[in-house]
Write a protein that holds these residues in place. Sequence first.
Motif, PDB file in Angstrom:
ATOM      1  N   PHE A 502      21.758  53.482  57.660  1.00 41.48           N
ATOM      2  CA  PHE A 502      22.697  53.304  56.545  1.00 41.48           C
ATOM      3  C   PHE A 502      22.843  51.808  56.267  1.00 41.48           C
ATOM      4  CE2 PHE A 502      24.385  57.558  57.678  1.00 41.48           C
ATOM      5  CZ  PHE A 502      24.573  58.089  56.406  1.00 41.48           C
ATOM      6  N   ASP A 505      19.721  50.224  54.869  1.00 41.33           N
ATOM      7  CA  ASP A 505      19.487  50.651  53.482  1.00 41.33           C
ATOM      8  C   ASP A 505      20.553  50.114  52.524  1.00 41.33           C
ATOM      9  OD1 ASP A 505      17.370  52.015  54.480  1.00 41.33           O
ATOM     10  OD2 ASP A 505      18.255  54.018  54.317  1.00 41.33           O
ATOM     11  N   GLY A 506      21.422  49.250  53.056  1.00 43.43           N
ATOM     12  CA  GLY A 506      22.463  48.660  52.202  1.00 43.43           C
ATOM     13  C   GLY A 506      23.551  49.652  51.829  1.00 43.43           C
ATOM     14  N   GLU A 507      23.715  50.699  52.675  1.00 40.84           N
ATOM     15  CA  GLU A 507      24.706  51.730  52.333  1.00 40.84           C
ATOM     16  C   GLU A 507      25.900  51.703  53.294  1.00 40.84           C
ATOM     17  OE1 GLU A 507      22.095  55.304  50.430  1.00 40.84           O
ATOM     18  OE2 GLU A 507      22.072  55.099  52.606  1.00 40.84           O
ATOM     19  N   ASP A 509      28.954  50.813  52.891  1.00 42.71           N
ATOM     20  CA  ASP A 509      30.210  51.346  52.357  1.00 42.71           C
ATOM     21  C   ASP A 509      30.219  52.873  52.426  1.00 42.71           C
ATOM     22  OD1 ASP A 509      31.123  48.857  51.906  1.00 42.71           O
ATOM     23  OD2 ASP A 509      30.577  48.806  49.776  1.00 42.71           O
ATOM     24  N   ARG A 510      29.052  53.431  52.160  1.00 40.67           N
ATOM     25  CA  ARG A 510      28.962  54.900  52.215  1.00 40.67           C
ATOM     26  C   ARG A 510      29.197  55.384  53.655  1.00 40.67           C
ATOM     27  NH1 ARG A 510      24.204  58.018  51.788  1.00 40.67           N
ATOM     28  NH2 ARG A 510      25.051  60.113  52.006  1.00 40.67           N
ATOM     29  N   TYR A 511      28.610  54.651  54.582  1.00 43.92           N
ATOM     30  CA  TYR A 511      28.777  55.031  55.996  1.00 43.92           C
ATOM     31  C   TYR A 511      30.251  54.936  56.398  1.00 43.92           C
ATOM     32  CZ  TYR A 511      28.252  55.001  61.093  1.00 43.92           C
ATOM     33  OH  TYR A 511      28.369  55.296  62.424  1.00 43.92           O
ATOM     34  N   ASP A 513      32.765  55.197  54.517  1.00 44.93           N
ATOM     35  CA  ASP A 513      33.501  56.267  53.868  1.00 44.93           C
ATOM     36  C   ASP A 513      33.304  57.608  54.594  1.00 44.93           C
ATOM     37  OD1 ASP A 513      35.280  56.762  51.686  1.00 44.93           O
ATOM     38  OD2 ASP A 513      33.723  58.162  50.995  1.00 44.93           O
TER      39      ASP A 513
END
Length: 752
Positions: A502, A505-507, A509-511, A513
């Motif tokens: 995550f 992959d630059g995600e 914030d999603r993680y 959340d």
Amino acid sequence: MPVLWLADVDKDDIPLVGGKGANLGELLRAEIPVPDGFVVDARTFREFIQKTGIGEKIYSLLRDLDVEDTDKLDAVSKQIRELIEKTKMPEEIEKEIREAYRKLCEEEGKEVYVAVRSSATAEDLPDASFAGQQETYLNVVGEDEVVEKVKKCWGSLFTPRAIYYRVQKGFKHEDVSIAVVVQKMVNSEKSGVMFTSHPVTGEKKCIIEAIFGLGEAIVSGLVTPDTYVYDRVKRKLEEVKIGEKEFMLTKKDGKTVKVELPPEKAKERVLSDEEIERLVTLGELIEEHYGKPQDVEWAIEGGKIYIVQSRPVTTIRKEKKVEEEVSEETEGKVLLKGLGASPGIASGKVKVIFSEKEISKVEEGDILVTTMTTPDMVPAMKRAAAIVTDEGGMTCHAAIVSRELGVPAVVGTKKATKVLKDGMIVTVDGEKGIIYEGRIEKKEEPKPVVASAPIITATEVKVNISIPDVAERVAKETNADGVGLFRIEHMVLGLEKHPMKFIKDGEIDRYVDLLYQEMKKVVKAFYPRPVWIRTIDAPTDEFRAMEGGENEPIEANPMLGFRGIRRDLAEEEHFRAEMRAIKKLVDEGYTNVGVMLPLITSPEEVRKAKEIAISEGLPLDKIEFGVMVETPAAALILEDIIKEGIDFVSLGTNDLTQYTLAVDRNNENVAYLYDETHPAVLKLIERTIKVCKEHGVKSSICGQAGSYPHVVEKLVEFGIDSVSANPDAVQKIREVVARAEKKIILEKLRKL
Ligand code: PEP
Ligand code: MG
């Protein structure tokens, strides 16, 4: 000294007297009525093969043996056993066995009947109940016969299945020895087995199986026993199922004989209500003594109950499963009913077999149907999707083995081999004990956790949670005082990809959340009760299967590797993500959260973690911040760790035990050494609680030992502030805590 008396041995003697011998000794010490006897210890067998020189021959026969070649396996086994039986025992060994037997006879003034049983030093290991096992000779009388049967028991170390099992498990034949228990026989009028708690769900329900005569008929599955279910919470007999006991085994002129029972006797109830109550009381005593549910063999002679054997139940579903599993309901045409002996539902093609010679008929995913399974059928049982038998009860071979293999099973159907035909498609419900026609869809519904009773304790009783989706139900049903351990790694391992992927992959914030959403389920369910969220702690091997997990380092021993706080500090971005998820909760008003750091070994780790938490904006004046003590290092320098400023400490006894005793908690070869009550572990626990008290830091436990009554009693004595147990154990632990607290108060009053 080849002979040890049962009264002189305990669990520390397992390597010498085997699990069975040690258990009997423990029971005698706890004043449970056990027939007297002695053990020819494991050293004696080694001495026998060394002094007579037959060891070399035995082990050379076993070398390079292809155990999948059944004929060869049988031939080698036979050859070794004959060799052992024909070889004369060295005189000094024989003399001591004879003397011990004479001593056993002295009290009665005549030659007594004894049971001679093998007690292999590995057979009571957790997953070994279909190991080499067990040669049992009943009604043995006279010195000569005892000596002869001891040798026969030694031979049982080399039955085909014992050899096969060791090769499968990677045990060396040379490393295994065997003890032999010689014990006065009870000429039982009635006998049977008892699970002190439900062998599958762990509920406080005693399950008793009973037959007339000697107990051997029940274990071998030759007779379908009566089954009684006694609810230990409601104190009432809940279910009585009368089996058809077509015959009984009894002792006649020193021989075991089979006596056919007339139809009315076959259908007669074996145990009276009063006998059941007495058995349950004894069962509870034994369970309390060991601190774990037990599988007990009992016998009644002249109205007196004897306990012949007790061992821990190893088949109770673990916490994770209780949380995750759902009860499955099925609908369809019922073909047959029996006893649900191993839970789960499976559909497949029926293959009826009548002997081990036919096992090749059973292919992967088939439903194995037979009169009664035998150890030689184990390879086919492993391939089967489910198992159905005509005969047997909850402790017969099929029941025990299928539970350990995790294969659904229904036993004691009486006529499965007649009703079910090769090629039929059926569905087996191993929980309810039903076989349905055809392939049946499953309906899923949540499984209830044990309900609570209004007991108030000064020591808080909390619960451990791993699966956020069960939190609401567990909060309601256990009424626990909070969550003493929220293991987040289970939910993280369930995400679509590796946490670091995550991040890569630059995600991030999603993680964050995703973490926040899952954590919120637990924090909200228990609000305002505290929830201690433990930061991630999964060994590298568990991450490997995830997308992005291919970069996980390959470690020789992941338990000592890149896990816990050390990993989170090395991968700081991940730790920051966790802190940010927790901050979101606090910002919403959930100040009932606490942060708990795993696998701490130094004050620096705490300091660093705190700095990061603060830099991510976590208000540590509003929420609790604490550490797990699960390494001897943390326990021994706890004062320094406390200086870093923490609110609580929780004992992670699962890891503390493995690191103190050098026993990998995942390694079954050393599982018999894994003991949370080892004096060294207890010393570290006692020290931890004491230091916490001196420094005004809250102490708790969240390891499995917090679900064991005998450990919890001690912890309360040490002055622990809270105990966190598995969902199914909360109620029992609350009772134990209440009792322990009362004891302390009474003692104080007495001293006034
Ligand atoms: C422990 O080690 O006792 C503990 C509770 O942590 P885990 O079992 O998750 O390692
Ligand atoms: Mg741990």
